[in-house]
Design a protein around this motif. Structure first.
Motif, short mmCIF file in Angstrom:
data_model
loop_
_atom_site.label_atom_id
_atom_site.label_comp_id
_atom_site.label_asym_id
_atom_site.label_seq_id
_atom_site.Cartn_x
_atom_site.Cartn_y
_atom_site.Cartn_z
N GLN A 25 -8.85 86.58 51.74
CA GLN A 25 -8.93 86.52 50.42
C GLN A 25 -10.18 85.56 50.32
O GLN A 25 -10.62 86.10 48.94
N SER A 26 -10.93 85.09 51.08
CA SER A 26 -11.81 84.37 50.72
C SER A 26 -13.08 85.70 50.67
O SER A 26 -14.23 85.30 49.63
N THR A 27 -13.09 86.66 51.21
CA THR A 27 -14.05 87.87 51.18
C THR A 27 -14.06 88.37 49.64
O THR A 27 -14.98 88.69 49.09
N VAL A 28 -12.48 88.51 49.37
CA VAL A 28 -12.62 89.05 48.02
C VAL A 28 -13.17 87.84 46.66
O VAL A 28 -13.85 88.42 45.93
N THR A 29 -13.00 86.72 47.18
CA THR A 29 -13.46 85.67 46.12
C THR A 29 -14.92 85.72 46.05
O THR A 29 -15.41 85.61 45.09
N THR A 30 -15.63 85.66 47.24
CA THR A 30 -16.97 85.73 47.37
C THR A 30 -17.65 86.83 46.64
O THR A 30 -18.56 86.81 46.21
N GLN A 31 -16.93 88.01 46.95
CA GLN A 31 -17.47 89.19 46.23
C GLN A 31 -17.63 89.25 44.77
O GLN A 31 -18.35 89.50 44.08
N ILE A 32 -16.36 88.65 44.06
CA ILE A 32 -16.16 88.53 42.69
C ILE A 32 -17.18 87.73 42.14
O ILE A 32 -17.93 87.74 41.36
N ARG A 33 -17.37 86.53 43.09
CA ARG A 33 -18.10 85.43 42.54
C ARG A 33 -19.74 85.95 42.66
O ARG A 33 -20.32 85.62 41.54
N GLN A 34 -20.05 86.71 43.51
CA GLN A 34 -21.37 87.22 43.41
C GLN A 34 -21.47 88.30 42.25
O GLN A 34 -22.62 88.28 41.70
N LEU A 35 -20.38 89.14 41.99
CA LEU A 35 -20.64 90.01 40.79
C LEU A 35 -20.72 89.32 39.47
O LEU A 35 -21.39 89.46 38.65
N GLU A 36 -19.90 88.12 39.38
CA GLU A 36 -20.31 87.05 38.08
C GLU A 36 -21.44 86.62 37.87
O GLU A 36 -22.04 86.47 36.90
N GLU A 37 -22.03 86.10 39.04
CA GLU A 37 -23.39 85.80 39.10
C GLU A 37 -24.14 86.82 38.56
O GLU A 37 -25.46 86.56 37.92
N ALA A 38 -24.41 88.00 39.05
CA ALA A 38 -25.13 88.90 38.79
C ALA A 38 -24.97 89.35 37.23
O ALA A 38 -25.88 89.53 36.48
N ALA A 39 -23.56 89.30 36.41
CA ALA A 39 -23.23 89.42 35.39
C ALA A 39 -23.78 88.64 34.41
O ALA A 39 -24.20 88.70 33.17
N GLY A 40 -23.86 87.24 34.96
CA GLY A 40 -24.36 86.14 34.04
C GLY A 40 -22.99 85.88 33.18
O GLY A 40 -23.40 85.18 32.26
N ARG A 41 -21.76 86.06 33.34
CA ARG A 41 -20.66 85.88 32.73
C ARG A 41 -19.44 86.00 33.62
O ARG A 41 -19.52 86.56 34.66
N ARG A 42 -18.60 85.40 33.14
CA ARG A 42 -17.05 85.49 33.81
C ARG A 42 -16.39 86.97 33.89
O ARG A 42 -16.53 87.47 32.64
N LEU A 43 -15.99 87.48 35.00
CA LEU A 43 -15.37 88.83 34.77
C LEU A 43 -13.96 88.61 34.93
O LEU A 43 -13.12 89.69 34.35
N PHE A 44 -13.38 87.50 34.96
CA PHE A 44 -11.69 87.19 34.87
C PHE A 44 -11.45 86.07 34.37
O PHE A 44 -11.95 85.08 34.61
N ASP A 45 -10.42 86.21 33.64
CA ASP A 45 -9.67 84.92 33.19
C ASP A 45 -8.55 84.49 34.46
O ASP A 45 -7.87 85.21 34.58
N ARG A 46 -8.49 83.46 34.71
CA ARG A 46 -7.53 83.03 35.71
C ARG A 46 -6.31 82.43 34.92
O ARG A 46 -6.45 81.58 34.03
N LEU A 47 -5.19 83.08 35.30
CA LEU A 47 -4.06 82.92 34.72
C LEU A 47 -3.00 82.11 35.56
O LEU A 47 -3.22 81.79 36.65
#
Length: 299
Positions: free
Chosen positions: A33-55
């Protein structure tokens, strides 16, 4: 910053969108799971905004995430298309998306598509449904490589390959059809008009005829599938302005009748594609196969 990302990151992102969970996406992809979390965090940094709402249970994409999902899917599809294009010899591979009108597909398309998949098992054939204008826009915006529509859209940016001649006819059970034969458009105000809804070309054509003759239906009914429409007609619930091909069997068996005194209009079902964009190898194979299946010559 986007240039440092490869297909794997976008594949991970789409898996999270589809699964609604980091943990389920990791399990599906065979990652921790840490690999997925890291890749999503990097995408959010590149986008400059949050890509997912945590429910409380899982995640869902934000507006920015939904926009990125469209481009991520296109990125991966282009990669598959490129792989197919570069494979100049051997079995064709790659993905091709075809958008079709459900009423035509139900009557004519599944046999040819089954044979196409048997002939080209390496091609990932993806089929979606849509009305004429939806399909035109899908092809113009490259969300679909090929589209199948009931009439030439007559656009300079689109190529149209005719497949099958058809016609729009008013159809109803024999008793109702006989009454409409006798009364003409004057009989329609006492009759329900059944169709596929306001986005449908056939409904627009029916509305045009009603307007020209100063007629109005008693009530309207819209159904999403050809089978529902046929069953409504067979029950005597109303009349419909539909392609003869949609009710061909019912007309031949005498279960429905075409109203000859009401207008019919020609249709030519055909394939559309972008005129100035070369089809992928998979797309060209599908186009050629469908033209061959319907007895048409390639140009």
């Amino acid at each position: 910053m986007w240039e440092r990302f490869e297909g794997r990151a976008f594949r991970t992102f789409l898996a999270v969108v589809e699964e609604g969970s980091f943990s389920r996406a990791a399990e599906r992809l065979g990652y921790v799971q840490s690999t997925v979390t890291t890749q999503i965090r990097q995408l959010e940094e590149a986008a400059g905004r949050r890509l997912f709402d945590r429910l409380p249970r899982g995640v869902e994409p934000t507006e920015a995430g939904r926009k990125l999902a469209l481009y991520a899917q296109r990125f991966l599809e282009l990669g598959e298309e490129l792989a197919g294009e570069l494979q100049e010899e051997g079995e064709p591979r790659g993905a091709v998306k075809l958008q079709v009108l459900e009423s035509f597909a139900a009557g004519y398309l599944w046999g040819p598509l089954r044979r196409f998949m048997e002939r080209y098992p390496g091609i990932d054939l993806q089929v979606e449904t849509g009305f004429q204008q939806e399909t035109v826009e899908a092809v113009r915006t490259r969300r679909a490589e090929l589209g199948l529509v009931p009439r030439d859209p007559d656009r300079a940016d689109l190529r149209f390959d005719a497949l099958l001649e058809d016609e729009l006819v008013w159809a109803a059970v024999p008793g109702m059809a006989a009454e409409l034969e006798r009364r003409g458009y004057g009989g329609l105000p006492g009759c329900r008009v059944v169709g596929f809804g306001p986005g449908c070309l056939y409904t627009a054509e029916a509305d045009d005829l009603l307007g020209r003759h100063g007629a109005a239906a008693r009530t309207r009914a819209a159904f999403s599938s050809p089978d529902m429409l046929r069953q409504a007609l067979l029950s005597g619930w109303g009349a419909a302005y539909v392609p003869r091909s949609v009710v061909r069997g019912e007309l031949e068996r005498g279960e429905l009748a075409a109203v000859k005194t009401l207008d019919s209009r020609p249709l030519t079902h055909g394939l559309i594609s972008l005129r100035h964009r070369e089809l992928s190898r998979a797309g060209e194979k599908l186009r050629g196969f469908l033209l061959e299946s319907f007895g048409r010559r390639q140009t």
